[in-house]
Write a protein that holds these residues in place. Structure first.
Motif, PDB file in Angstrom:
ATOM      1  N   GLU A 151      14.904  -5.802-113.427  1.00  0.00           N
ATOM      2  CA  GLU A 151      13.658  -5.482-114.140  1.00  0.00           C
ATOM      3  C   GLU A 151      13.658  -6.114-115.526  1.00  0.00           C
ATOM      4  O   GLU A 151      12.664  -6.724-115.945  1.00  0.00           O
ATOM      5  N   HIS A 153      13.328  -9.963-115.265  1.00  0.00           N
ATOM      6  CA  HIS A 153      11.960 -10.397-114.958  1.00  0.00           C
ATOM      7  C   HIS A 153      11.062 -10.262-116.192  1.00  0.00           C
ATOM      8  O   HIS A 153      10.219 -11.142-116.444  1.00  0.00           O
ATOM      9  N   ARG A 154      11.247  -9.194-116.973  1.00  0.00           N
ATOM     10  CA  ARG A 154      10.468  -9.037-118.206  1.00  0.00           C
ATOM     11  C   ARG A 154      10.789 -10.160-119.187  1.00  0.00           C
ATOM     12  O   ARG A 154       9.887 -10.763-119.776  1.00  0.00           O
ATOM     13  N   TRP A 155      12.078 -10.438-119.378  1.00  0.00           N
ATOM     14  CA  TRP A 155      12.483 -11.473-120.322  1.00  0.00           C
ATOM     15  C   TRP A 155      11.995 -12.843-119.878  1.00  0.00           C
ATOM     16  O   TRP A 155      11.571 -13.644-120.701  1.00  0.00           O
ATOM     17  N   ALA A 182       8.317 -13.120-120.581  1.00  0.00           N
ATOM     18  CA  ALA A 182       8.110 -13.320-122.014  1.00  0.00           C
ATOM     19  C   ALA A 182       8.462 -14.753-122.409  1.00  0.00           C
ATOM     20  O   ALA A 182       7.776 -15.369-123.224  1.00  0.00           O
TER      21      ALA A 182
END
Length: 80
Positions: free
Chosen positions: A52, A55-57, A60
């Motif tokens: 998770e 995937h966020r990083w 971004a």
């Protein structure tokens, strides 16, 4: 906390997801190695949380790349 380079993180995520999708017994050791590396890279202790965060990083990083390098129809500029 240090953050891994997006290219390295992308390779780890892609390989982990590929290895775990096969379900092969021989892939289990590699999946465990990748899970450990993902957890260390993201500062988590659970591979689900690591994925998770990764995937966020990566999202971004993709957004930042789009802002710093806008796509043009002319293509990339090459300076000689």
């Amino acid at each position: 906390m240090l953050m891994p380079h997006p290219a390295v993180l992308r390779r780890l995520v892609d390989e982990y997801e590929t290895v775990t999708a096969t379900g092969a017994v021989e892939a289990n050791a590699r999946a465990q190695d990748l899970a450990y590396t993902l957890c260390v890279s993201t500062g988590t202790r659970d591979v689900t949380l690591a994925l998770e965060a990764a995937h966020r990083w990566l999202a971004a990083a993709d957004d930042a790349d789009t802002v710093t390098r806008p796509h043009t129809e002319e293509g990339p500029h090459v300076y000689a």
